[in-house]
Scaffold this motif. Structure first.
Motif, PDB file in Angstrom:
ATOM      1  N   ASN B 291      54.768  44.728  38.881  1.00  0.00           N
ATOM      2  CA  ASN B 291      54.023  44.378  37.676  1.00  0.00           C
ATOM      3  C   ASN B 291      54.962  43.666  36.698  1.00  0.00           C
ATOM      4  OD1 ASN B 291      52.283  44.187  35.571  1.00  0.00           O
ATOM      5  ND2 ASN B 291      51.590  46.326  35.684  1.00  0.00           N
ATOM      6  N   MET B 292      54.653  42.411  36.380  1.00  0.00           N
ATOM      7  CA  MET B 292      55.511  41.661  35.467  1.00  0.00           C
ATOM      8  C   MET B 292      55.190  41.983  34.011  1.00  0.00           C
ATOM      9  SD  MET B 292      57.169  40.109  37.762  1.00  0.00           S
ATOM     10  CE  MET B 292      58.067  38.721  37.132  1.00  0.00           C
ATOM     11  N   THR B 293      54.115  42.743  33.797  1.00  0.00           N
ATOM     12  CA  THR B 293      53.735  43.084  32.423  1.00  0.00           C
ATOM     13  C   THR B 293      53.838  44.578  32.221  1.00  0.00           C
ATOM     14  OG1 THR B 293      51.437  43.261  33.090  1.00  0.00           O
ATOM     15  CG2 THR B 293      52.156  41.130  32.257  1.00  0.00           C
ATOM     16  N   ASN B 294      53.833  44.995  30.985  1.00  0.00           N
ATOM     17  CA  ASN B 294      54.102  46.387  30.664  1.00  0.00           C
ATOM     18  C   ASN B 294      52.836  47.246  30.753  1.00  0.00           C
ATOM     19  OD1 ASN B 294      55.107  48.750  29.773  1.00  0.00           O
ATOM     20  ND2 ASN B 294      55.864  47.983  27.796  1.00  0.00           N
ATOM     21  N   PRO B 295      52.817  48.204  31.675  1.00  0.00           N
ATOM     22  CA  PRO B 295      51.604  49.033  31.822  1.00  0.00           C
ATOM     23  C   PRO B 295      51.668  50.311  30.989  1.00  0.00           C
ATOM     24  CG  PRO B 295      53.106  49.457  33.640  1.00  0.00           C
ATOM     25  CD  PRO B 295      53.831  48.520  32.698  1.00  0.00           C
ATOM     26  N   SER B 296      52.600  50.418  30.079  1.00  0.00           N
ATOM     27  CA  SER B 296      52.810  51.678  29.370  1.00  0.00           C
ATOM     28  C   SER B 296      51.549  52.162  28.652  1.00  0.00           C
ATOM     29  CB  SER B 296      53.925  51.494  28.346  1.00  0.00           C
ATOM     30  OG  SER B 296      53.866  52.554  27.416  1.00  0.00           O
ATOM     31  N   PRO B 297      51.234  53.453  28.806  1.00  0.00           N
ATOM     32  CA  PRO B 297      50.059  54.002  28.117  1.00  0.00           C
ATOM     33  C   PRO B 297      50.235  54.026  26.596  1.00  0.00           C
ATOM     34  CG  PRO B 297      51.238  55.710  29.353  1.00  0.00           C
ATOM     35  CD  PRO B 297      51.893  54.417  29.682  1.00  0.00           C
ATOM     36  N   ASP B 298      51.468  53.770  26.121  1.00  0.00           N
ATOM     37  CA  ASP B 298      51.663  53.740  24.669  1.00  0.00           C
ATOM     38  C   ASP B 298      51.032  52.504  24.039  1.00  0.00           C
ATOM     39  OD1 ASP B 298      53.125  55.973  25.127  1.00  0.00           O
ATOM     40  OD2 ASP B 298      55.057  54.921  25.166  1.00  0.00           O
ATOM     41  N   LEU B 299      50.851  51.471  24.868  1.00  0.00           N
ATOM     42  CA  LEU B 299      50.235  50.253  24.332  1.00  0.00           C
ATOM     43  C   LEU B 299      48.735  50.471  24.183  1.00  0.00           C
ATOM     44  CD1 LEU B 299      52.061  47.580  26.505  1.00  0.00           C
ATOM     45  CD2 LEU B 299      52.441  48.080  24.094  1.00  0.00           C
ATOM     46  N   ALA B 300      48.150  49.730  23.286  1.00  0.00           N
ATOM     47  CA  ALA B 300      46.715  49.879  23.055  1.00  0.00           C
ATOM     48  C   ALA B 300      45.946  49.329  24.258  1.00  0.00           C
ATOM     49  CB  ALA B 300      46.314  49.122  21.795  1.00  0.00           C
ATOM     50  N   GLU B 301      44.747  49.877  24.464  1.00  0.00           N
ATOM     51  CA  GLU B 301      43.873  49.374  25.513  1.00  0.00           C
ATOM     52  C   GLU B 301      43.583  47.903  25.213  1.00  0.00           C
ATOM     53  OE1 GLU B 301      42.249  50.118  29.070  1.00  0.00           O
ATOM     54  OE2 GLU B 301      43.436  51.528  27.893  1.00  0.00           O
ATOM     55  N   GLY B 302      43.669  47.060  26.231  1.00  0.00           N
ATOM     56  CA  GLY B 302      43.511  45.629  25.983  1.00  0.00           C
ATOM     57  C   GLY B 302      44.848  44.917  25.855  1.00  0.00           C
ATOM     58  N   ALA B 479      40.282  39.528  29.125  1.00  0.00           N
ATOM     59  CA  ALA B 479      39.437  38.372  28.861  1.00  0.00           C
ATOM     60  C   ALA B 479      38.576  38.014  30.067  1.00  0.00           C
ATOM     61  CB  ALA B 479      40.309  37.175  28.468  1.00  0.00           C
ATOM     62  N   ASN B 480      39.109  38.198  31.264  1.00  0.00           N
ATOM     63  CA  ASN B 480      38.286  37.878  32.444  1.00  0.00           C
ATOM     64  C   ASN B 480      37.819  39.148  33.156  1.00  0.00           C
ATOM     65  OD1 ASN B 480      40.591  38.701  33.769  1.00  0.00           O
ATOM     66  ND2 ASN B 480      41.203  36.651  34.412  1.00  0.00           N
ATOM     67  N   GLN B 481      37.623  40.230  32.407  1.00  0.00           N
ATOM     68  CA  GLN B 481      37.151  41.497  32.968  1.00  0.00           C
ATOM     69  C   GLN B 481      38.071  41.982  34.082  1.00  0.00           C
ATOM     70  OE1 GLN B 481      34.260  43.195  31.796  1.00  0.00           O
ATOM     71  NE2 GLN B 481      34.656  41.699  30.207  1.00  0.00           N
ATOM     72  N   TRP B 482      39.352  41.676  33.997  1.00  0.00           N
ATOM     73  CA  TRP B 482      40.343  42.078  34.985  1.00  0.00           C
ATOM     74  C   TRP B 482      40.037  41.512  36.367  1.00  0.00           C
ATOM     75  CZ3 TRP B 482      44.404  44.218  32.612  1.00  0.00           C
ATOM     76  CH2 TRP B 482      44.174  44.882  31.406  1.00  0.00           C
ATOM     77  N   GLN B 483      39.404  40.352  36.403  1.00  0.00           N
ATOM     78  CA  GLN B 483      39.132  39.724  37.696  1.00  0.00           C
ATOM     79  C   GLN B 483      40.149  38.613  37.870  1.00  0.00           C
ATOM     80  OE1 GLN B 483      35.773  39.991  39.373  1.00  0.00           O
ATOM     81  NE2 GLN B 483      35.226  41.670  38.017  1.00  0.00           N
ATOM     82  N   GLY B 484      40.816  38.612  38.980  1.00  0.00           N
ATOM     83  CA  GLY B 484      41.795  37.562  39.219  1.00  0.00           C
ATOM     84  C   GLY B 484      42.675  37.977  40.362  1.00  0.00           C
ATOM     85  N   GLU B 485      43.194  36.982  41.076  1.00  0.00           N
ATOM     86  CA  GLU B 485      43.966  37.314  42.275  1.00  0.00           C
ATOM     87  C   GLU B 485      45.447  37.480  41.983  1.00  0.00           C
ATOM     88  OE1 GLU B 485      41.720  34.339  42.595  1.00  0.00           O
ATOM     89  OE2 GLU B 485      41.193  34.322  44.710  1.00  0.00           O
ATOM     90  N   ASN B 486      45.898  36.975  40.848  1.00  0.00           N
ATOM     91  CA  ASN B 486      47.313  37.024  40.527  1.00  0.00           C
ATOM     92  C   ASN B 486      47.650  38.404  39.956  1.00  0.00           C
ATOM     93  OD1 ASN B 486      49.908  36.596  39.722  1.00  0.00           O
ATOM     94  ND2 ASN B 486      49.463  34.840  38.405  1.00  0.00           N
ATOM     95  N   ILE B 487      47.700  39.376  40.871  1.00  0.00           N
ATOM     96  CA  ILE B 487      47.844  40.775  40.489  1.00  0.00           C
ATOM     97  C   ILE B 487      49.128  41.016  39.705  1.00  0.00           C
ATOM     98  CG2 ILE B 487      48.027  43.126  41.434  1.00  0.00           C
ATOM     99  CD1 ILE B 487      45.314  41.655  41.777  1.00  0.00           C
ATOM    100  N   ASN B 488      50.192  40.315  40.090  1.00  0.00           N
ATOM    101  CA  ASN B 488      51.495  40.542  39.455  1.00  0.00           C
ATOM    102  C   ASN B 488      51.600  39.943  38.066  1.00  0.00           C
ATOM    103  OD1 ASN B 488      51.493  39.566  42.358  1.00  0.00           O
ATOM    104  ND2 ASN B 488      53.187  41.005  42.338  1.00  0.00           N
ATOM    105  N   ARG B 489      50.645  39.105  37.696  1.00  0.00           N
ATOM    106  CA  ARG B 489      50.743  38.314  36.453  1.00  0.00           C
ATOM    107  C   ARG B 489      51.972  37.407  36.524  1.00  0.00           C
ATOM    108  NH1 ARG B 489      47.334  42.681  36.880  1.00  0.00           N
ATOM    109  NH2 ARG B 489      46.840  43.719  34.951  1.00  0.00           N
ATOM    110  N   PHE B 490      52.233  36.898  37.725  1.00  0.00           N
ATOM    111  CA  PHE B 490      53.324  35.960  37.936  1.00  0.00           C
ATOM    112  C   PHE B 490      52.933  34.655  37.244  1.00  0.00           C
ATOM    113  CE2 PHE B 490      54.756  32.380  40.601  1.00  0.00           C
ATOM    114  CZ  PHE B 490      56.128  32.587  40.633  1.00  0.00           C
ATOM    115  N   CYS B 491      53.885  34.014  36.585  1.00  0.00           N
ATOM    116  CA  CYS B 491      53.520  32.774  35.907  1.00  0.00           C
ATOM    117  C   CYS B 491      54.709  31.828  35.888  1.00  0.00           C
ATOM    118  CB  CYS B 491      53.049  33.075  34.482  1.00  0.00           C
ATOM    119  SG  CYS B 491      52.386  31.629  33.666  1.00  0.00           S
ATOM    120  N   ASP B 492      54.560  30.705  36.591  1.00  0.00           N
ATOM    121  CA  ASP B 492      55.634  29.727  36.668  1.00  0.00           C
ATOM    122  C   ASP B 492      54.993  28.346  36.782  1.00  0.00           C
ATOM    123  OD1 ASP B 492      57.716  28.102  37.238  1.00  0.00           O
ATOM    124  OD2 ASP B 492      58.601  29.380  38.790  1.00  0.00           O
TER     125      ASP B 492
END
Lengths: 303, 567, 340
Positions: B291-302, B479-492
Motif C-alpha cells: 500500500n503506497m498510501t497510509n491506511p492508519s485508522p487514525d486518519l479520518a474516513e475518506g 471519489a470513485n466508490q473505491w472502484q479501480g484496478e490500481n490497488i497499490n495507488r501506484f502513480c508514475d
C-alpha cells in the motif's frame, strides 16, 4: 452456575452449599469429571512451562512429521510443533468456550425465566427469540465484525478486543435454545402446587424465581451448558474462517481441527488429538453438570 | 493413437452393432465431471464466474479458442484472420471472420453470421448487465457481410483484435433463442439461460442450478465421430478435497477441476492409483501488494488509504525491497503449490513474448534485507523490532481465507520477523474481501492494511488492459466508490506514458518489450507489487479418461469433444 | 386454547413482517458484494453496470417493497397460473436470484425433495432413537448403558459434523474396496431416481452416511434433554404415589413420568424441525447433497440477497409456526399450563 456456587461457598461457610458440596463429593462421575477438567485446564495453563516450544515457530525442514521425542504429537504442514499448538490452542478455546457458554446461558435463562414467569413479558420476549432464531447467522456475524472489530481492538488491544467480540458474537447468537427450554419448564412449574402455595403466602417474585423456579430448571440448564461449550468451540472455528476470529496463525482447537482435516488421510493424528481434547473437555463438563444437578436437588441430597 | 483407442472402445461396447468400423459418437457411454464450485447459470454473459464459463463451454462455442499453448485455434471459424491473410485490415480497425460451412445448432437450425451480430448486440445492450462487456470494448459495429462472413469494426486501431467472439468468455448465442432476452429481459429468460442451444459437443438435458448438469452428446455436432461420450454428468459443489478424493481415491468421478490443495495432500491422493493430476500454467500470479498510501485508522474516513497521505513506512523503496528480499519463494512453492507453482518475479509470467526474464528475486537474502533496512534508517529496537523516529516497523498483512494463503502468511511473517519487522496477520472471508462493497472496510480495493496478498491474472494472451490498470487515475478512492484496478495507488507519469504507447503499438516484438518494461517497473524495479508464485492449475482425471489436455488459456473443458474412455 | 392459537396466528403476521424487515436490513448493512466471486479480470465499471442490472441502483426501501410485493402478489399469482393455466401473472417479474438469474422459488422447489429426504430422515432417525436412549439412561442411571450412551452422545456432539462426515468418507468410500457391499458413495447423486430394488439400494447407500451423521448429532442432543428431564421427574412424589398404588413400572414410567418429562424435549424438537427445511449446511456440503442448506450457504457467500431473504423468511415462518405448536403441546402435556 459453577462460579456462583463457589462464590457463595466462600462468603458464607457452613450454609446449605456445604451440603451441596458433600453431595457433590459422593458423585463419582462428577469427581472424575472435575479431575479431568482440572487436568485439561492446568495442562493448558502450565503445559507451556514444561513444553516451551513456540507454537507459532515454523521449521520448514520438519514438516509433517509423525510423533517423535522432539515432537510428541508430530508437526503440521509448516513444521510447527503440534503439542505446543494443542496446548496453546486449549487455553484460548477453553476461555472462549466457557465464557461464551456462560453468557449465552445467562441470557437464555434470564429471557426464559422472565418470559415463563411473567405473562406480560412472554409475548414480546418470545417474539424476540423467534427473531433471533430466524436471523441468518453468517451475515449477522459479518456485520458485527464490521461494526465492532476496530473499536474493540482499539480499546482492548488486538487479542482482548477480539476475545470480547467472539464471546459476544457466540453468546448473542446462541441463547435462544436455552431460553425456549427454560421458558417451557417455567410455564409448567409455576402452576405446580408448591409454587401456588408459596405465592399464596405472598413470596415476592424475585425470591420465587431464585428459590423455587431456578433450582427446578437446573437440569435442562446443565444440559444446555454442556452442549453450549461444544457449540461455542465449533462456532469459534467457523468464525476464524470468516476472518472474525483470532489472527490466522493463532491456534485454537477448532482451527486445528479445520486445518488438519485435509491431512486426515496422511496423518489422522492431526485431527484426532484436537478432537479428543475437545471431547474430553465436553465430557468432563457434562459429568460435572450431572453431579451438580444431583447435588442441587434436595430430594436426592442425603440419600 | 487417440482414434485407435476410441475405436477399440467402440468395438467393445457395441460388439453386436452391425458396423463398428469407425469411431462412433457416444460409443464410450458416460463420463462424470466434478467442479467443486457449482455452476449457477449456463450463460457466460450473465456470470463471469469461472465455473459458469467453463461449464457453458461444453455447449456454447466461440469463433476461435486458445489452445494449451496460448495459440488461437479456429472453432466455428474457418481460419484465424490475420494481417498476413488479409482477415485483419492494414489499419488494424477491422477483422473479418468466416464461419465454417454447414454448421448446425443442436436444434438442427443453421448457424449464420446473424447469430454473431446478435451476440454482440446482446452483450452490449446498455441495460443487460453483460459480464463480458470488456470483450467488446472499442467495437463500433459487428456486421453480417453475408451468411457466413462477420466483420467487426473498431473505433480506433486495435493491436489485439481477438477480443469479441473469441475464447470461452465470449461464445456465440443463438439469435432465435435469445431474441427476446435483450436488456432488462436478460434475467427473465431463465429457460434460455439454463438450457442454451449451442454448437458444442454436448447439449443440456437437465440443469439444476448450483448442483448438477445432465448433458448428452449433441446430435448435430460438426464432427460426426465426436464426442465419444454419449452422456455426461457435471456435478458441482463441495470443496477441492472432496473433488480430488472422488477422482483420485474413490474413482467415482472422471475429472476434477482446479484442485487447490497442499502438494502433500494431492500426492497422498494420487498414491491411491486411481487417477493422475495434470498441471498447466497461465498468467495467474500470487502476489503481495504494497500500500503506497497510509491506511492508519487514525486518519479520518475518506482520507485513509488515499493518495493524500503517502504510506509512512512503505513509501520508502528500500523497505519494500527488503521485504521482498526476505521472502524465499522456492519454499512458498514447495509448501503451497508443489508442481503447480513456480517462483516468479513478474506479474506477467506468460506468454513468452511478454514475460520478463528477471529472476533476481529467487534467492532469499535476509542479510541483504537487514542491511537495506539499516540503510533506510530503521534500527533494531529493544524488542527486536526495528524502529525509526519513534515509529515501529509494524505491518498489517491481510488476505482472504484460504488454507494456502494462511500458510504463506505464517511463513512470511516469520521471515519478516527475522529482519526485524513485526507483522499482524488478518484473514477475511473471500466473499467480503473480493467484493467491492464501499461500506465494508475489509475489501481488497479499499486496502485498509499495509500489505495484502491475493492472485490476479488477465484474460486471453494480451496483457495490455491488465497493465493499463496501474495508471494514476485507476487508483481506488472515495471519489470513485473505491472502484479501480490500481490497488497499490501506484502513480508514475512515466508509466502512464508507456501505457499510452502500448495502446498505439501493433508490432508484437515491440509490444513485448514495452510490456516487460512496464511489468518490471511495477515489480522488480519499485517493488510496489511483490510477485510470489506463478500459479499453475492442477486438475485430476481418472486413469480411464483419455484425451485430457489441460488448458489454462481457455476453458479447461475446451477439448471435451476429444475425450474418450481408455479401455 | 383455540382462541390462543388464533390470536397467536394473527399476531404472527406483523411479527413475520418485522422479522423480514430486520433480515433485509441485516443483509443490506452486512458487508458483501454479489459480484465478489466474479473474476478480477472483469473491470470495475462493467461490474458497476452489472450491479445496476441487478436492480441494486434503486433505493433500499424500493427494493424491500418490491420484494414484499413479489412475495405476496406476484408469486401467489404465478402459482395460481401454474395450477389453473391462467395468465394473471404474465409480464410480472418474480423474485429473481442474483446468482442464478432464476426465480428463487423454482430453485427452492428443486432443492426441497433432497433436503427433506436426507436431512428429514436424519432428524427423524435421530429423534426416534434418542427417546428410548434418554428414557433408559434415566431409568437405569449410571448403568453401563447410561455411561456408554453419555459417552457416545458427548463425543457425537463435541466432534463437529465436518469431522465425523469426512471420517466416515475415509472409512467407507476410500479405505473400503469399491466392490465391497459396504462401500458407500462419497458424493450424493441428486439426479438419482428410485424405480426398482437396485436403485432403492443405491439410494439407501448414498443416504446412509449423511443420515448417520445427522442422526448422531441430533440423538446426542435430544437424548441428553430426555434423560435430564426424566431424572427430574423420577424423584418426584407422584411417582412414589403411583408406585405405591401398585401400578406396573411400565405404566409409571411411560404414562406418568414420560408425559411430564416431555416439555423440554418438545421444545428442542420444535426448535429443530424448522432447521430441517433450511437443511444441514455442513453435512450437505460434506456429502454434496446440494439441498437447501447448501443453497443457503452459497447464496450467503455470494451475497445473493433475494435468495437469502426468501429462504430466511420461509425459515422464520416455520420457526414461528413450530414454536406455536410447541406452546400448544405444552398445554396438552400439562393441562395446568394456561395462556389466557
Amino acid at each position: 452456575m459453577t462460579d456462583h456456587t463457589i462464590d457463595l461457598k466462600a462468603a458464607k461457610p457452613r450454609n446449605q452449599w456445604w451440603d451441596v458440596w458433600d453431595q457433590f463429593r459422593t458423585h463419582r462421575g462428577a469427581l472424575i469429571g472435575m479431575v479431568i477438567f482440572a487436568v485439561i485446564v492446568l495442562g493448558t495453563l502450565l503445559g507451556p512451562f514444561f513444553w516451551d516450544v513456540d507454537p507459532k515457530f515454523i521449521n520448514i525442514r520438519a514438516r509433517e512429521l509423525g510423533p517423535s521425542l522432539a515432537h510428541p504429537l508430530g508437526t503440521d504442514q509448516l513444521g510447527r510443533d503440534m503439542l505446543a499448538r494443542v496446548l496453546a490452542g486449549g487455553r484460548i478455546t477453553i476461555a472462549v468456550g466457557m465464557t461464551a457458554m456462560l453468557l449465552s446461558l445467562v441470557l437464555g435463562t434470564l429471557v426464559g425465566v422472565l418470559a415463563g414467569y411473567f405473562r406480560r413479558l412472554d409475548g414480546i420476549l418470545m417474539r424476540l427469540t423467534d427473531l433471533f432464531l430466524a436471523l441468518p447467522l453468517l451475515p449477522l456475524l459479518l456485520l458485527m465484525v464490521m461494526l465492532f472489530r476496530e473499536p474493540l481492538v482499539l480499546s482492548f488491544g488486538p487479542e482482548g478486543g477480539i476475545f470480547i467480540l467472539i464471546v459476544f458474537a457466540i453468546g448473542v447468537t446462541s441463547w435462544m435454545h436455552a431460553a425456549r427450554i427454560v421458558r417451557g419448564d417455567v410455564l409448567a412449574l409455576k402452576e405446580r402446587e408448591f409454587v401456588l402455595a408459596s405465592r399464596s403466602i405472598g413470596t415476592p417474585a424475585r425470591r420465587m424465581i431464585l428459590r423455587h423456579i431456578l433450582p427446578n430448571v437446573m437440569s435442562p440448564i446443565m444440559v444446555s451448558a454442556t452442549l453450549g461449550v461444544a457449540n461455542a468451540v465449533i462456532t469459534e472455528s467457523a468464525l476464524s474462517f470468516l476472518g472474525l476470529g483470532f489472527p490466522p496463525d493463532f491456534p485454537t482447537w477448532g482451527r486445528l481441527l479445520n486445518d488438519g482435516l485435509p491431512y486426515i488421510n496422511l496423518s489422522p493424528e492431526r485431527v484426532i488429538w484436537p478432537a479428543l481434547a475437545l471431547s474430553a473437555l465436553v465430557l468432563s463438563i457434562n459429568y460435572i453438570g450431572d453431579g451438580l444437578r444431583d447435588a442441587l436437588d434436595p430430594r436426592i441430597r442425603g440419600r | 493413437m487417440k482414434m485407435k483407442s476410441a475405436l477399440m472402445g467402440a468395438a467393445c461396447a457395441f460388439a453386436l452393432a452391425p458396423f463398428a468400423a469407425q469411431a462412433e459418437r457416444g460409443a464410450d457411454g458416460h463420463v462424470n465431471v466434478i467442479y467443486w464450485q457449482a455452476p449457477s447459470i449456463l450463460n457466460p454473459f450473465l456470470s463471469g464466474g469461472t465455473k459458469d464459463v467453463e461449464s457453458s463451454s461444453l455447449i456454447l462455442e466461440p469463433l476461435a479458442r486458445y489452445d494449451e499453448k496460448g495459440n488461437l485455434v479456429p472453432y466455428l471459424a474457418q481460419e484465424i484472420p490475420t494481417l498476413a491473410n488479409g482477415g485483419v485490415s492494414e489499419d488494424l480497425t477491422t477483422i473479418t471472420w468466416k464461419l465454417q460451412e454447414g454448421l448446425l445448432w443442436s436444434d438442427g437450425s443453421p448457424v449464420t453470421s446473424a447469430d454473431a451480430v446478435f451476440t454482440w448486440q446482446y452483450c452490449t445492450h446498455p441495460e443487460g448487465g453483460c459480464a463480458q462487456l470488456s470483450k467488446y470494448e472499442g467495437v463500433s459495429t459487428v456486421e453480417a457481410v453475408d451468411d457466413l462472413t462477420i466483420k467487426v469494426t473498431f473505433g480506433a486501431p486495435q493491436p489485439n483484435p481477438y477480443g469479441p467472439l473469441v475464447g470461452a468468455q465470449s461464445p456465440i448465442l443463438q439469435k432465435a433463442q435469445f431474441e427476446n432476452c435483450l436488456g432488462t429481459k436478460a434475467s427473465e429468460c431463465t429457460e434460455q439461460n439454463f438450457n442454451p442451444i449451442g454448437t458444442g459437443p454436448f447439449k443440456v438435458v437437465e440443469f439444476k442450478t448450483n448442483d448438477v448438469i445432465s448433458l448428452e452428446a449433441n446430435p448435430n455436432y460438426r464432427d460426426p465421430a465426436k464426442p465419444a461420450f454419449a452422456t455426461m454428468t457435471f456435478k458441482g459443489g463441495g470443496d477441492a478435497e472432496a473433488a480430488g478424493r472422488a477422482v483420485l481415491e474413490t474413482g467415482e468421478f472422471d475429472y476434477a477441476w482446479n484442485l487447490q490443495l497442499a502438494p502433500s495432500v494431492i500426492a497422498g491422493m494420487e498414491a491411491a492409483g486411481k487417477g493422475k493430476t495434470v498441471v498447466g500454467f497461465g498468467t495467474l500470479v500470487e502476489r503481495i501488494e504494497m500500500n503506497m498510501t497510509n491506511p492508519s485508522p487514525d486518519l479520518a474516513e475518506g482520507e485513509r488509504s488515499t493518495a493524500a497521505h503517502p504510506h509512512p513506512i512503505l513509501s520508502d523503496m528500500r523497505v519494500r525491497k527488503a521485504l521482498s528480499m526476505a521472502i524465499d519463494r522456492e519454499i512458498l512453492v514447495e509448501v503451497g503449490y508443489g508442481a503447480a507453482g513456480r517462483p516468479t518475479c513478474t506479474i506477467v509470467p506468460a506468454p513468452e513474448v511478454y514475460a520478463s526474464k528477471d529472476t533476481s528475486c529467487f534467492t532469499q537474502d535476509i542479510e541483504g534485507a537487514k542491511a537495506l533496512l539499516e540503510e533506510a534508517g530503521w534500527t533494531v529496537g529493544a524488542d527486536g523490532i526495528r524502529e525509526k523516529d519513534g515509529m515501529k516497523l509494524k505491518l498489517l498483512y491481510q488476505t482472504s481465507t484460504n488454507a494456502v494463503r494462511q500458510d504463506f502468511q505464517a511463513l512470511i511473517k516469520q521471515w519478516w520477523s527475522e529482519i526485524g519487522v513485526e507483522t499482524e496477520l488478518k484473514n477475511i472471508a473471500g466473499s467480503v474481501f473480493f467484493g467491492s462493497d464501499p461500506g465494508s472496510p475489509d475489501t481488497f480495493p479499499k486496502f485498509y492494511a499495509d500489505v495484502e496478498m491475493y492472485a490476479n491474472n488477465f484474460d486471453g494472451t494480451d496483457p495490455q488492459s491488465y497493465l493499463a490498470g496501474y495508471t494514476c487515475d485507476k487508483a481506488p478512492s472515495p471519489a470513485n466508490q473505491w472502484q479501480g484496478e490500481n490497488i497499490n495507488r501506484f502513480c508514475d507519469p512515466a508509466y502512464d506514458a508507456l501505457v499510452a504507447e502500448l495502446g498505439r503499438t501493433g508490432d508484437i516484438a515491440k509490444r513485448g518489450e514495452l510490456a516487460v518494461k512496464m511489468a518490471e517497473m511495477l515489480s522488480t524495479e519499485t517493488h510496489t507489487i511483490v510477485p510470489l508464485v506463478d500459479r499453475g492449475r492442477v486438475s485430476a482425471h481418472s486413469n480411464t479418461l483419455g484425451g485430457v489436455v489441460l488448458n489454462t488459456w481457455d476453458s479447461e473443458l475446451w477439448n471435451a469433444a476429444d475425450w474418450f474412455r481408455v479401455k | 386454547m383455540l382462541t390462543f392459537t388464533i390470536r397467536r396466528l394473527l399476531l404472527a403476521i406483523p411479527t413475520l413482517l418485522f422479522i423480514s424487515l430486520v433480515i433485509f436490513l441485516l443483509l443490506e448493512l452486512a458487508p458483501g458484494d454479489p459480484l465478489a466471486d466474479m473474476p478480477m479480470t472483469i473491470p470495475p465499471d462493467v461490474k458497476e453496470k452489472i450491479r445496476l442490472s441487478l436492480g441494486l441502483g434503486r433505493p433500499m426501501h424500493v427494493r424491500y417493497g418490491l420484494w414484499l410485493y413479489n412475495l405476496f402478489v406476484t408469486e401467489p399469482l404465478h402459482w395460481w397460473d401454474a395450477a389453473f393455466h391462467t395468465t394473471y401473472s404474465e409480464g410480472m417479474q418474480r423474485i429473481i436470484s442474483f446468482q442464478t438469474r432464476a426465480p428463487v422459488f423454482d430453485t427452492i422447489a428443486e432443492r426441497i425433495p433432497q433436503t427433506l429426504l436426507v436431512v428429514g430422515m436424519g432428524y427423524l432417525v435421530g429423534t426416534l432413537i434418542s427417546l428410548p436412549i434418554g428414557i433408559i439412561s434415566a431409568y437405569r442411571q449410571y448403568s453401563w448403558f447410561d455411561q456408554f450412551g453419555t459417552f457416545v452422545s458427548m463425543v457425537g456432539f463435541s466432534v463437529p459434523t465436518f469431522v465425523t462426515g469426512v471420517f466416515l468418507i475415509i472409512v467407507f468410500s476410500v479405505l473400503m474396496p469399491t466392490d465391497s457391499m459396504f462401500w458407500l458413495p462419497s458424493i450424493y447423486d441428486t439426479t438419482h431416481q428410485v424405480t426398482d430394488w437396485a436403485s432403492f439400494v443405491k439410494q439407501f447407500k448414498q443416504m446412509a452416511m449423511p443420515v448417520f451423521v445427522l442422526a448422531l448429532y441430533q440423538a446426542a442432543q435430544v437424548s441428553r434433554y430426555m434423560r435430564a428431564s426424566m431424572l427430574d421427574n423420577l424423584s418426584q412424589d407422584y411417582v412414589r404415589t403411583a408406585r405405591a398404588k401398585g401400578l406396573s413400572e411400565r405404566v409409571v414410567l411411560l404414562k406418568h413420568v414420560l408425559r411430564n418429562s416431555l416439555i423440554p424435549v418438545v421444545t428442542v424438537i420444535a426448535l429443530g424441525v424448522p432447521s430441517v427445511f433450511t437443511g444441514a449446511i455442513i453435512t450437505e456440503n460434506v456429502f454434496k447433497v446440494n439441498g437447501l442448506g447448501q443453497q443457503l450457504l452459497l447464496s450467503i457467500q455470494g451475497n445473493d440477497a433475494p435468495m437469502v431473504l426468501t429462504i430466511s423468511f420461509i425459515f422464520a415462518i416455520l420457526i414461528v409456526l413450530f414454536n406455536l405448536i410447541a406452546d400448544v403441546l405444552y398445554g396438552i402435556l400439562d393441562p395446568r399450563i394456561r395462556y389466557d
